[in-house]
Design a protein around this motif. Structure first.
Motif, short mmCIF file in Angstrom:
data_model
loop_
_atom_site.label_atom_id
_atom_site.label_comp_id
_atom_site.label_asym_id
_atom_site.label_seq_id
_atom_site.Cartn_x
_atom_site.Cartn_y
_atom_site.Cartn_z
N PHE A 16 46.52 50.39 63.40
CA PHE A 16 45.19 50.68 63.95
C PHE A 16 45.39 51.26 65.34
N VAL A 17 44.75 52.40 65.59
CA VAL A 17 44.93 53.11 66.85
C VAL A 17 43.63 53.08 67.63
N PHE A 18 43.75 52.71 68.89
CA PHE A 18 42.62 52.65 69.82
C PHE A 18 42.94 53.53 71.02
N ASP A 22 40.01 50.64 74.52
CA ASP A 22 39.87 49.81 73.32
C ASP A 22 38.84 50.29 72.32
N GLU A 23 38.54 51.59 72.32
CA GLU A 23 37.67 52.16 71.29
C GLU A 23 38.52 52.51 70.07
N PHE A 24 38.08 52.08 68.89
CA PHE A 24 38.81 52.36 67.66
C PHE A 24 38.81 53.85 67.36
N LEU A 25 39.99 54.40 67.04
CA LEU A 25 40.12 55.81 66.73
C LEU A 25 40.52 56.07 65.28
N PHE A 26 41.63 55.45 64.84
CA PHE A 26 42.19 55.74 63.51
C PHE A 26 42.75 54.48 62.87
N LYS A 27 42.83 54.53 61.54
CA LYS A 27 43.55 53.52 60.77
C LYS A 27 44.50 54.26 59.85
N PHE A 28 45.77 53.86 59.89
CA PHE A 28 46.78 54.46 59.04
C PHE A 28 47.39 53.38 58.16
N ASP A 29 47.89 53.77 56.99
CA ASP A 29 48.48 52.81 56.05
C ASP A 29 49.91 52.45 56.41
N GLY A 30 50.46 53.02 57.43
CA GLY A 30 51.81 52.69 57.84
C GLY A 30 52.26 53.56 59.00
N ALA A 34 51.10 57.38 60.43
CA ALA A 34 50.64 57.53 61.82
C ALA A 34 51.49 58.54 62.58
N LYS A 35 52.81 58.48 62.39
CA LYS A 35 53.68 59.40 63.12
C LYS A 35 53.44 60.85 62.73
N LYS A 36 53.16 61.08 61.45
CA LYS A 36 52.89 62.45 60.99
C LYS A 36 51.56 62.96 61.54
N ALA A 37 50.53 62.12 61.51
CA ALA A 37 49.20 62.55 61.95
C ALA A 37 49.12 62.74 63.46
N LEU A 38 49.82 61.89 64.21
CA LEU A 38 49.73 61.93 65.67
C LEU A 38 50.89 62.68 66.33
N ASN A 39 51.87 63.09 65.52
CA ASN A 39 53.06 63.77 66.02
C ASN A 39 53.77 62.93 67.09
N ILE A 40 53.95 61.65 66.77
CA ILE A 40 54.64 60.70 67.64
C ILE A 40 55.77 60.08 66.82
N SER A 41 56.91 59.85 67.43
CA SER A 41 58.05 59.34 66.68
C SER A 41 57.82 57.92 66.16
N TYR A 58 46.92 56.21 73.72
CA TYR A 58 46.82 55.47 72.47
C TYR A 58 47.36 54.06 72.63
N LEU A 59 46.68 53.12 71.99
CA LEU A 59 47.15 51.75 71.83
C LEU A 59 47.36 51.53 70.34
N PHE A 60 48.48 50.94 69.96
CA PHE A 60 48.81 50.73 68.55
C PHE A 60 48.80 49.24 68.25
N TYR A 61 48.07 48.85 67.20
CA TYR A 61 47.99 47.45 66.80
C TYR A 61 48.16 47.34 65.28
N SER A 62 48.63 46.18 64.87
CA SER A 62 48.75 45.92 63.43
C SER A 62 47.54 45.13 62.92
#
Length: 76
Positions: A16-18, A22-30, A34-41, A58-62
């Motif tokens: 989950f990306v905020f 702390d505003e919710f932006l995206f949810k990825f299945d893994g 996330a790395k492909k969509a955001l171009n982050i390693s 970006y803040l990354f949470y599980s």
């Protein structure tokens, strides 16, 4: 042992990306998604996951709700 792990290889950890406020932006299945969509390693996402540290705004949470948003009942 490897044969025991293989059936669970399809299990993904939701990411989950905020933004930094702390505003919710995206949810990825893994992490891979996330790395492909955001171009982050992959390693960068793992490094920042669940730490509360900001990377490129970006803040990354599980979990769906970042820790800062949990209700504070200390006043009770």
């Amino acid at each position: 042992m490897i044969n025991d792990l293989q059936p669970n290889s399809h299990i993904l950890k939701g990411i989950f990306v905020f933004n930094s406020t702390d505003e919710f932006l995206f949810k990825f299945d893994g992490i891979v998604e996330a790395k492909k969509a955001l171009n982050i390693s992959h390693e960068t996402i793992k490094l920042y996951l669940d730490t509360g540290k900001v990377f490129n705004d970006y803040l990354f949470y599980s979990h769906r709700v970042p820790p800062a948003v949990f209700l504070d009942f200390s006043f009770l």
